[in-house]
Write an enzyme that holds these catalytic residues in place. Structure first.
Site, PDB file in Angstrom:
ATOM      1  N   LEU A   1     -11.159 -11.392  47.737  1.00  0.00           N
ATOM      2  CA  LEU A   1     -11.085 -12.780  48.160  1.00  0.00           C
ATOM      3  C   LEU A   1      -9.792 -13.499  47.365  1.00  0.00           C
ATOM      4  O   LEU A   1     -10.227 -13.500  46.321  1.00  0.00           O
ATOM      5  CB  LEU A   1     -12.273 -13.651  48.226  1.00  0.00           C
ATOM      6  CG  LEU A   1     -13.379 -13.157  49.131  1.00  0.00           C
ATOM      7  CD1 LEU A   1     -14.313 -12.017  48.789  1.00  0.00           C
ATOM      8  CD2 LEU A   1     -14.703 -14.537  49.300  1.00  0.00           C
TER       9      LEU A   1
ATOM     10  N   GLY B   1     -12.825 -17.406  42.011  1.00  0.00           N
ATOM     11  CA  GLY B   1     -12.163 -16.152  42.672  1.00  0.00           C
ATOM     12  C   GLY B   1     -13.331 -14.836  42.738  1.00  0.00           C
ATOM     13  O   GLY B   1     -14.393 -15.072  42.073  1.00  0.00           O
ATOM     14  N   SER B   2     -13.040 -14.053  43.412  1.00  0.00           N
ATOM     15  CA  SER B   2     -14.065 -13.021  43.623  1.00  0.00           C
ATOM     16  C   SER B   2     -14.142 -11.790  44.522  1.00  0.00           C
ATOM     17  O   SER B   2     -12.897 -11.651  45.231  1.00  0.00           O
ATOM     18  CB  SER B   2     -15.341 -13.689  44.181  1.00  0.00           C
ATOM     19  OG  SER B   2     -14.958 -14.435  45.677  1.00  0.00           O
ATOM     20  N   GLN B   3     -14.836 -10.946  44.346  1.00  0.00           N
ATOM     21  CA  GLN B   3     -14.680  -9.629  45.376  1.00  0.00           C
ATOM     22  C   GLN B   3     -16.219  -9.447  45.879  1.00  0.00           C
ATOM     23  O   GLN B   3     -17.141  -9.866  45.281  1.00  0.00           O
ATOM     24  CB  GLN B   3     -14.434  -8.496  44.579  1.00  0.00           C
ATOM     25  CG  GLN B   3     -13.990  -6.926  45.215  1.00  0.00           C
ATOM     26  CD  GLN B   3     -13.404  -5.960  44.619  1.00  0.00           C
ATOM     27  OE1 GLN B   3     -12.645  -6.281  43.795  1.00  0.00           O
ATOM     28  NE2 GLN B   3     -13.952  -4.999  44.784  1.00  0.00           N
TER      29      GLN B   3
ATOM     30  N   HIS C   1     -15.307 -18.839  50.744  1.00  0.00           N
ATOM     31  CA  HIS C   1     -15.766 -17.974  49.799  1.00  0.00           C
ATOM     32  C   HIS C   1     -17.694 -17.876  50.032  1.00  0.00           C
ATOM     33  O   HIS C   1     -18.274 -17.566  48.950  1.00  0.00           O
ATOM     34  CB  HIS C   1     -15.775 -18.598  48.326  1.00  0.00           C
ATOM     35  CG  HIS C   1     -14.468 -17.992  47.871  1.00  0.00           C
ATOM     36  ND1 HIS C   1     -13.155 -18.166  48.301  1.00  0.00           N
ATOM     37  CD2 HIS C   1     -14.229 -17.339  46.493  1.00  0.00           C
ATOM     38  CE1 HIS C   1     -12.172 -17.660  47.624  1.00  0.00           C
ATOM     39  NE2 HIS C   1     -12.994 -17.238  46.599  1.00  0.00           N
TER      40      HIS C   1
END
Length: 226
Positions: free
Chosen positions: A92, A194-196, A98
């Site tokens: 992402l 932020g992320s995955q 999100h």
């Protein structure tokens, strides 16, 4: 000199105002999603596919830094994980929605939070920005960072959704509780900043999926498995 200082100050104020607008209004946006009725599995997250790999003998064949493969239980952390299936990784960017959504309908049978020090996802951001090959290269956050693992048991499939935090993340939210029923496309949680998000599904092969590395996904909308 006074004019230069004034211009710099105005630029700083404008930048701060834009960041606050992004933080308060743009980032937490939650657009309506029309969940397809003819899907077996939908995307659990917005973002781009960074890997779609077959898992055999509990091993994911992705090479990161000096490692040629990663044990599945270092990504989908927990006990007694299936030894085979398909692992999908979704990155992402700061501009993606999100919120995560359930990829299948079923019962939430497990939620396990795994705290850890977080390293940056900056390399993956750059590799995705420039559409480079092996978008996961030099990205140890795939197995090192803080994460939340949600298992959903459906009538025919089991899905593991892994929320992975970035270095700048404030927190990982998870909305359902263990034992809750959840419909395909229902909101599952949110990773702030932020992320995955990874999705592991036993009993399926990569060929069962109709997406590929680099594809753009929309949570609850993009059909992964028809």
């Amino acid at each position: 000199m006074r004019r230069l200082i004034t211009s710099s100050a105005l630029a700083g104020v404008a930048s701060y105002a834009l960041f606050q607008a992004y933080r308060k209004w743009y980032f937490p946006r939650d657009p309506a999603r029309n969940v397809p009725l003819d899907a077996t599995v939908v995307a659990p997250s917005d973002g781009r596919v960074v890997y779609l790999e077959r898992v055999e003998n509990g091993v994911v064949p992705i090479a990161i830094k000096n490692r040629r493969e990663i044990p599945l239980d270092e990504i989908v952390k927990g006990e007694e994980r299936p030894r085979s299936g398909t692992l999908l990784g979704i990155f992402l960017s700061p501009y993606d929605v999100h919120y995560q959504r359930s990829p299948i309908a079923g019962t939430v049978s497990e939620i396990t939070y795994h705290p850890a020090p977080n390293v940056s996802m900056g390399d993956m951001f750059v590799r995705n920005l420039f559409r480079l090959e092996k978008r996961y290269s030099n990205s140890p956050h795939v197995w090192t960072n803080e994460r939340n693992v949600v298992r959903i048991d459906g009538d025919d499939l089991t899905a593991y959704v892994v929320q992975i935090a970035d270095q700048q993340v404030n927190r990982i939210d998870c909305y359902p509780a263990e034992g809750d029923s959840i419909a395909m496309g229902d909101k599952l949680g949110m990773i702030r900043w932020g992320s995955q998000v990874d999705l592991f599904i036993p009993d399926l092969d990569p060929g069962d999926f109709r997406v590929a590395t680099g594809d753009k996904l929309r949570a609850g909308v993009t059909i992964l498995v028809p």
